[in-house]
Design a protein around this motif. Sequence first.
Motif, PDB file in Angstrom:
ATOM      1  N   ASN A  64      29.140  32.715   4.712  1.00  0.00           N
ATOM      2  CA  ASN A  64      28.358  34.157   4.327  1.00  0.00           C
ATOM      3  C   ASN A  64      28.098  34.168   3.058  1.00  0.00           C
ATOM      4  N   ILE A  65      29.064  33.215   2.056  1.00  0.00           N
ATOM      5  CA  ILE A  65      28.894  33.468   0.608  1.00  0.00           C
ATOM      6  C   ILE A  65      27.658  32.666   0.120  1.00  0.00           C
ATOM      7  N   LYS A  66      27.023  33.377  -0.969  1.00  0.00           N
ATOM      8  CA  LYS A  66      25.808  32.957  -1.348  1.00  0.00           C
ATOM      9  C   LYS A  66      26.001  32.573  -2.992  1.00  0.00           C
ATOM     10  N   LYS A  67      26.900  33.168  -3.746  1.00  0.00           N
ATOM     11  CA  LYS A  67      26.930  32.787  -4.991  1.00  0.00           C
ATOM     12  C   LYS A  67      27.677  31.698  -5.572  1.00  0.00           C
ATOM     13  N   ASP A  68      27.140  30.895  -6.471  1.00  0.00           N
ATOM     14  CA  ASP A  68      27.407  29.817  -6.809  1.00  0.00           C
ATOM     15  C   ASP A  68      29.011  29.793  -7.541  1.00  0.00           C
ATOM     16  N   ILE A  69      29.263  30.930  -7.964  1.00  0.00           N
ATOM     17  CA  ILE A  69      30.730  30.803  -8.823  1.00  0.00           C
ATOM     18  C   ILE A  69      31.818  30.877  -7.440  1.00  0.00           C
ATOM     19  N   TRP A  70      31.633  31.667  -6.658  1.00  0.00           N
ATOM     20  CA  TRP A  70      32.731  31.383  -5.415  1.00  0.00           C
ATOM     21  C   TRP A  70      32.636  30.306  -4.753  1.00  0.00           C
TER      22      TRP A  70
END
Length: 456
Positions: free
Chosen positions: A120-126
């Motif tokens: 579900n995660i979309k952000k590069d940082i995570w």
Amino acid sequence: SISIKTMKQDSCNNKKVNILIAEYIPSLNKGELEILYGMTRIFSSLGPYSVYLFSLLPSFDRKHYPPEVNLINVVSDLRLVNPLYIKSKLDSLRNLTMIILQYLYFIFLYTLKKDKILKNIKKDIWRAYINADVIIICHDQMPIVFGFLLPFTPILNVLVSKVLSKPLVILANGTHYVDLSYSSFFYRIVTKILLPYDINNTSLIIVRDYETYILFKNAVKEKRKIFVTADPAFLLTSKPSGFLLPFSGCRYTIGVALSKEAIIKSSIVKNSSKRSFVEYLNLFAKIFDYLIEKLDAMIVFIPHSIEPYFDRDDRRIALEIYKCINHKDHVKLLLDDLSLQDLRSIIGSLDLLITTRVHAAISALSMGVPTIVLKWPSDRRAQNLIGVYFKQKDWIIDISAIDYNAFKEIICDFLSRKNEIRECILETVYIIQRRALLNSKILKIFVSRWNEYQKK
């Protein structure tokens, strides 16, 4: 965008080590950039690797960073007002709130769902955090508690690394924030409370100077995890870039890399900031005119930082001094955005460098160029990173105590003994570079043992 599949596959197959540098390294500051290039030399000892790095100015950073570095746009991912251009305390408070809440929310989600969060995660940082094999923090003079531009991220990285069971490494930290006597009461209290927590919950600590080493060693419980080496910037080698300067056949070529920050901080000591600042401009102009008249010197102003924020662009102070110089035909102003390789090529061709920039000095010394370092009273970096190793007190001068006649004599002495000084520098640099290579050996052993521990 970072490919989760690629990162995870590389990590699982032991083909690549994924390294996350969870902070910003300003690409428009060549000193910071030298540290980053030195870090890539360190990482190469681990075998194939990928580096992921926070970016606040992706368009500029992509141009200057090493090609193997992948950028993470943290301004976009964390929905921040760009910390480099904040104009109000309200924006600072907003950024602080957004950073803390999003880090805590990520920790909460991961604690509940663990690896399922990847779907579900979309952000590069995570993504970068989850797939990292090593997390690097607190390079250079980064405050261990407060961080730089991204407030409290060091302590948030401690929390994230514990939840993710990732090794957290402090690499190449040191000296600027060791002495808390120059800080505010709030800063001193918070640092004294949280510094031991940060240090004791870090997997490995590698610092670049003895003063920081002693400070951290007194706070850390497990003494075996802290080491002192040397600045990674000493690992860089000079490569001819083809960039040439019109030196006009002058007898000496003298490089000048001055920062406005150093002069302002020195002028404050005299309690007459504006007047003293102008006096310093005239003093430097007078010295450079003397060198041109008496020694047939070419003065080359070198922009070691062209950061457009916080008044850190060296070209501005160079222009202000240039206006005060009489013999402008013997002055070369470098105003372009030069690559690190071009800048090092220029520095390597000098007879002498006069600088307030510590990493400009490291760059020059690593190539055997005689260097005079000018420091403001509270700055400990020059002494801790250069003075301790080279053991030459007359190479480091306090700007607030500078004297025209004495400074002239020092410069003339340097130029008359430049070959002798160069030999002395190169002998010492060889020793320092061997110390800097310890960064690679220590990190390689640590990662190997960490992987063995994880398999058990």
